[in-house]
Structure formats: structure tokens, C-alpha cells
Scaffold this motif. Structure first.
Motif, PDB file in Angstrom:
ATOM      1  N   GLY A  43       0.774  -1.232   0.000  1.00  0.00           N
ATOM      2  CA  GLY A  43       0.000   0.000   0.000  1.00  0.00           C
ATOM      3  C   GLY A  43       0.803   1.279   0.000  1.00  0.00           C
ATOM      4  N   VAL A  44       2.128   1.192   0.062  1.00  0.00           N
ATOM      5  CA  VAL A  44       2.995   2.370   0.180  1.00  0.00           C
ATOM      6  C   VAL A  44       3.873   2.487  -1.062  1.00  0.00           C
ATOM      7  CG1 VAL A  44       4.776   3.525   1.552  1.00  0.00           C
ATOM      8  CG2 VAL A  44       3.013   2.144   2.683  1.00  0.00           C
ATOM      9  N   SER A  45       3.894   3.672  -1.678  1.00  0.00           N
ATOM     10  CA  SER A  45       4.733   3.883  -2.858  1.00  0.00           C
ATOM     11  C   SER A  45       6.205   3.843  -2.478  1.00  0.00           C
ATOM     12  CB  SER A  45       4.414   5.229  -3.511  1.00  0.00           C
ATOM     13  OG  SER A  45       5.306   5.469  -4.596  1.00  0.00           O
ATOM     14  N   GLN A  46       6.970   3.048  -3.219  1.00  0.00           N
ATOM     15  CA  GLN A  46       8.417   2.962  -3.008  1.00  0.00           C
ATOM     16  C   GLN A  46       9.186   3.902  -3.924  1.00  0.00           C
ATOM     17  OE1 GLN A  46       9.328   0.266  -0.479  1.00  0.00           O
ATOM     18  NE2 GLN A  46       7.219   1.000  -0.334  1.00  0.00           N
ATOM     19  N   THR A  47       8.470   4.587  -4.838  1.00  0.00           N
ATOM     20  CA  THR A  47       9.133   5.423  -5.843  1.00  0.00           C
ATOM     21  C   THR A  47       8.567   6.839  -5.893  1.00  0.00           C
ATOM     22  OG1 THR A  47       7.617   4.462  -7.483  1.00  0.00           O
ATOM     23  CG2 THR A  47       9.833   3.504  -7.335  1.00  0.00           C
ATOM     24  N   TYR A  66      12.111 -24.050  -4.154  1.00  0.00           N
ATOM     25  CA  TYR A  66      12.336 -22.992  -5.137  1.00  0.00           C
ATOM     26  C   TYR A  66      13.231 -21.913  -4.548  1.00  0.00           C
ATOM     27  CZ  TYR A  66       8.797 -20.417  -2.461  1.00  0.00           C
ATOM     28  OH  TYR A  66       8.089 -19.796  -1.453  1.00  0.00           O
ATOM     29  N   ALA A  67      13.854 -21.120  -5.431  1.00  0.00           N
ATOM     30  CA  ALA A  67      14.690 -19.997  -5.020  1.00  0.00           C
ATOM     31  C   ALA A  67      14.651 -18.960  -6.131  1.00  0.00           C
ATOM     32  CB  ALA A  67      16.119 -20.442  -4.752  1.00  0.00           C
ATOM     33  N   GLY A  68      14.789 -17.690  -5.757  1.00  0.00           N
ATOM     34  CA  GLY A  68      14.728 -16.656  -6.766  1.00  0.00           C
ATOM     35  C   GLY A  68      15.350 -15.348  -6.320  1.00  0.00           C
ATOM     36  N   VAL A  69      15.517 -14.454  -7.279  1.00  0.00           N
ATOM     37  CA  VAL A  69      15.993 -13.093  -7.028  1.00  0.00           C
ATOM     38  C   VAL A  69      15.099 -12.131  -7.789  1.00  0.00           C
ATOM     39  CG1 VAL A  69      18.396 -13.732  -6.585  1.00  0.00           C
ATOM     40  CG2 VAL A  69      17.657 -13.268  -8.925  1.00  0.00           C
ATOM     41  N   TRP A  70      14.990 -10.922  -7.280  1.00  0.00           N
ATOM     42  CA  TRP A  70      14.112  -9.903  -7.877  1.00  0.00           C
ATOM     43  C   TRP A  70      14.692  -8.538  -7.563  1.00  0.00           C
ATOM     44  CZ3 TRP A  70      11.101  -5.782  -6.192  1.00  0.00           C
ATOM     45  CH2 TRP A  70      10.087  -5.330  -7.070  1.00  0.00           C
ATOM     46  N   GLY A  71      14.516  -7.569  -8.478  1.00  0.00           N
ATOM     47  CA  GLY A  71      15.042  -6.230  -8.237  1.00  0.00           C
ATOM     48  C   GLY A  71      14.163  -5.140  -8.799  1.00  0.00           C
ATOM     49  N   SER A  72      14.288  -3.947  -8.224  1.00  0.00           N
ATOM     50  CA  SER A  72      13.522  -2.780  -8.676  1.00  0.00           C
ATOM     51  C   SER A  72      14.251  -1.509  -8.261  1.00  0.00           C
ATOM     52  CB  SER A  72      12.123  -2.779  -8.054  1.00  0.00           C
ATOM     53  OG  SER A  72      11.393  -1.611  -8.412  1.00  0.00           O
ATOM     54  N   ASN A  73      14.088  -0.448  -9.059  1.00  0.00           N
ATOM     55  CA  ASN A  73      14.530   0.855  -8.576  1.00  0.00           C
ATOM     56  C   ASN A  73      13.536   1.377  -7.535  1.00  0.00           C
ATOM     57  OD1 ASN A  73      12.875   1.257 -11.158  1.00  0.00           O
ATOM     58  ND2 ASN A  73      12.863   3.349 -10.325  1.00  0.00           N
ATOM     59  N   ILE A  74      14.034   2.121  -6.576  1.00  0.00           N
ATOM     60  CA  ILE A  74      13.230   2.741  -5.521  1.00  0.00           C
ATOM     61  C   ILE A  74      13.727   4.164  -5.305  1.00  0.00           C
ATOM     62  CG2 ILE A  74      12.763   0.557  -4.328  1.00  0.00           C
ATOM     63  CD1 ILE A  74      14.949   1.529  -2.260  1.00  0.00           C
ATOM     64  N   SER A  75      12.965   4.944  -4.522  1.00  0.00           N
ATOM     65  CA  SER A  75      13.442   6.284  -4.150  1.00  0.00           C
ATOM     66  C   SER A  75      13.160   6.612  -2.689  1.00  0.00           C
ATOM     67  CB  SER A  75      12.802   7.350  -5.044  1.00  0.00           C
ATOM     68  OG  SER A  75      11.412   7.473  -4.774  1.00  0.00           O
ATOM     69  N   TRP A  76      12.400   5.749  -1.972  1.00  0.00           N
ATOM     70  CA  TRP A  76      11.930   6.132  -0.644  1.00  0.00           C
ATOM     71  C   TRP A  76      13.070   6.349   0.355  1.00  0.00           C
ATOM     72  CZ3 TRP A  76      12.471   3.129   3.829  1.00  0.00           C
ATOM     73  CH2 TRP A  76      12.859   1.790   3.639  1.00  0.00           C
ATOM     74  N   LEU A  77      14.191   5.665   0.169  1.00  0.00           N
ATOM     75  CA  LEU A  77      15.318   5.888   1.074  1.00  0.00           C
ATOM     76  C   LEU A  77      16.053   7.183   0.731  1.00  0.00           C
ATOM     77  CD1 LEU A  77      16.649   2.245   1.408  1.00  0.00           C
ATOM     78  CD2 LEU A  77      15.902   3.721   3.293  1.00  0.00           C
ATOM     79  N   SER A  78      16.335   7.403  -0.551  1.00  0.00           N
ATOM     80  CA  SER A  78      17.019   8.640  -0.942  1.00  0.00           C
ATOM     81  C   SER A  78      16.124   9.865  -0.765  1.00  0.00           C
ATOM     82  CB  SER A  78      17.498   8.545  -2.393  1.00  0.00           C
ATOM     83  OG  SER A  78      16.430   8.279  -3.267  1.00  0.00           O
ATOM     84  N   ASP A  79      14.808   9.660  -0.642  1.00  0.00           N
ATOM     85  CA  ASP A  79      13.893  10.773  -0.386  1.00  0.00           C
ATOM     86  C   ASP A  79      13.947  11.238   1.071  1.00  0.00           C
ATOM     87  OD1 ASP A  79      13.036  10.711  -2.992  1.00  0.00           O
ATOM     88  OD2 ASP A  79      11.218   9.547  -2.590  1.00  0.00           O
ATOM     89  N   ILE A  80      14.531  10.423   1.959  1.00  0.00           N
ATOM     90  CA  ILE A  80      14.669  10.818   3.369  1.00  0.00           C
ATOM     91  C   ILE A  80      15.764  11.871   3.472  1.00  0.00           C
ATOM     92  CG2 ILE A  80      15.299  10.001   5.682  1.00  0.00           C
ATOM     93  CD1 ILE A  80      14.267   7.246   4.859  1.00  0.00           C
ATOM     94  N   PRO A  81      15.535  12.980   4.193  1.00  0.00           N
ATOM     95  CA  PRO A  81      16.569  14.004   4.336  1.00  0.00           C
ATOM     96  C   PRO A  81      17.859  13.397   4.908  1.00  0.00           C
ATOM     97  CG  PRO A  81      14.468  14.823   5.141  1.00  0.00           C
ATOM     98  CD  PRO A  81      14.276  13.354   4.880  1.00  0.00           C
ATOM     99  N   GLY A  82      18.983  13.781   4.342  1.00  0.00           N
ATOM    100  CA  GLY A  82      20.264  13.258   4.788  1.00  0.00           C
ATOM    101  C   GLY A  82      21.044  12.696   3.614  1.00  0.00           C
TER     102      GLY A  82
END
Length: 251
Positions: A43-47, A66-82
């Protein structure tokens, strides 16, 4: 890392995943690549409402492991001040799927969310590991109902002292016409020692699958999260109602 660099790296990673998945002949290996207008997780935007490129590969053995890997670009961490440069999410998971009978199946496993990048001293990293257990029933043809619980064995996405947090995920998928599936979801996020940040989320969407492996999905999502706690540094409500469109190619 800039957003442009991050998106460029995701494009390369997604292309590599697609190439690997399409070229591997070994049975049980599958993959997908997606472009979504907004990466919404629980429910929370990561970008911050912006698009994301995503890709993953999974190997499933005939035994059920089973085993797997998955990836995505995000911005929620870089959007935090600092001084935070993390703009990428990489997930790794393994588990076991089985069937009790033709109606009931189950799934257990572990999943790690990893966020590479540079973080300031004293920052609580968002890296998280959860274990999960779920069950799916198909009471009638073309209808599946699922229930899954995820339990954090580490701190949850950077919340201090949040080990033991849980997420309950209920879902329903109904194929009402060949290639067309109605998707519904309701979830509840509990966060240890951070009760004010707890919330429920929901989703209603539709997916159209094509014979060539492409699919397109539209989904409305919403939450009852406290706007004041889920508003980022740009003044955007990242847990607000939204509609996301997603194009996926499965291999």
C-alpha cells in the motif's frame, strides 16, 4: 547514486534477467520483466509515485523447493533528508511449495530485502529478512483464495526495535473470462515498538494476460495509514489512494 544512474542500472539488470531467463533451457527456471507506473508495496509507494523497472528469475524444482531473485529501482530511502544514496532494492528468497489435495496448497519460505548504497553513521538500515507461510484454496474453477503471514526476524525496513513485526495478506483472484483476472487484496501491517505506523491496506485490480507472455494490469490501492507519518520530505502522501498500471513480460 543519482536517479538516472539507478534507472540505467535497472534497465541493464532487467535486460540481463530477461536474456538469461529466455536463454536458459533448464526446466523449472522462469523469469519476468515489468514496467510499472508506481511501485506500490503493501500500500505504500516505493518510488514517490514515479515509474519503476523490475525484473526477476526463479528456479523451481520438481520436489517443491524454489529460489529466486528480484530487483527494482526505488526512491523512498534517498527521499529521506540526509546523505543517503540507496536507489535500488534487491530481494532474494527460497522456500517450498506443496499441495495437500486438488483444492488446498501451501507455501513456506524466507525472503531478504536488501538495499545497497551509502548511509550516514547511525542510520538504521532498511535491510529486512522475513519468514512466511501461506495457503491457497481453489473452491471452484477459476477462483483462488489465499492467506499468507510474514514475520520479520530482523528489524523491519529500518524501524528501530521492530523485530517480530508481522504482515497478514489476504487475496482473491477470479478468472472471469479467458485471459482476464480480477484481483483483490487486503493486508494488515503490524510494527513492533512503532504502533503509530501500523496500518491496513487494500487493492482491487484487473489483469489481462496474452498468449505471447505479456500481461497488463491496472490496480487501485489504498490504506488507512496516518498521512502525517507517511508524508515524505517533498510533501507527498506515499500511502495515499492511487492507481498503478503495470506491463509485464514473462519468460
Amino acid at each position: 547514486m543519482s536517479s538516472i544512474q539507478s534507472i540505467h542500472r535497472i534497465r541493464i539488470a532487467t535486460a540481463a534477467l530477461a536474456l538469461a531467463a529466455s536463454s536458459i533451457a533448464q526446466a523449472g527456471t522462469s523469469g519476468s520483466a515489468s514496467l510499472t507506473s508506481d511501485y506500490v508495496f503493501r500500500g505504500v509507494s516505493q518510488t514517490n509515485g514515479d515509474p519503476a523497472l523490475q525484473g526477476g528469475i526463479e528456479y523451481a524444482h520438481d520436489s517443491g523447493f524454489y529460489a529466486g531473485v528480484w530487483g527494482s529501482n526505488i526512491s523512498w530511502l534517498s527521499d529521506i533528508p540526509g546523505d543517503i544514496s540507496s536507489s535500488l532494492e534487491l530481494d532474494g528468497y527460497l522456500g517450498y511449495r506443496g499441495k495437500v489435495n486438488d483444492v488446498l496448497s501451501y507455501d513456506v519460505g524466507a525472503l531478504t530485502y536488501y538495499y545497497p548504497g551509502d548511509f550516514p553513521d547511525g542510520f538504521s538500515r532498511a535491510d529486512t529478512t522475513e519468514i512466511y507461510a501461506g495457503a491457497t484454496v481453489t473452491p471452484v474453477e477459476n477462483l483462488s483464495l489465499g492467506l499468507k503471514y510474514s514475520y520479520a526476524v530482523t528489524e523491519l525496513f529500518g524501524y528501530v526495535g521492530s523485530e517480530g513485526s508481522g504482515y497478514l495478506d489476504g487475496s482473491a483472484n477470479w478468472t472471469f473470462s479467458p485471459g482476464w483476472t480480477l484481483n483483490a487484496h487486503y493486508g494488515k501491517q503490524w510494527i513492533e515498538d512503532n504502533k503509530d505506523f501500523e496500518y491496513s491496506d487494500w487493492k482491487l485490480g484487473v489483469t489481462k494476460a496474452f498468449d505471447n507472455g505479456f500481461s497488463i494490469a491496472a490496480a487501485y490501492t489504498g490504506t488507512d495509514a496516518d498521512d502525517a507519518l507517511y508524508t515524505n520530505a517533498f510533501g507527498n502522501k506515499i500511502a495515499d489512494d492511487t492507481v498503478a498500471l503495470t506491463l509485464t513480460k514473462a519468460f
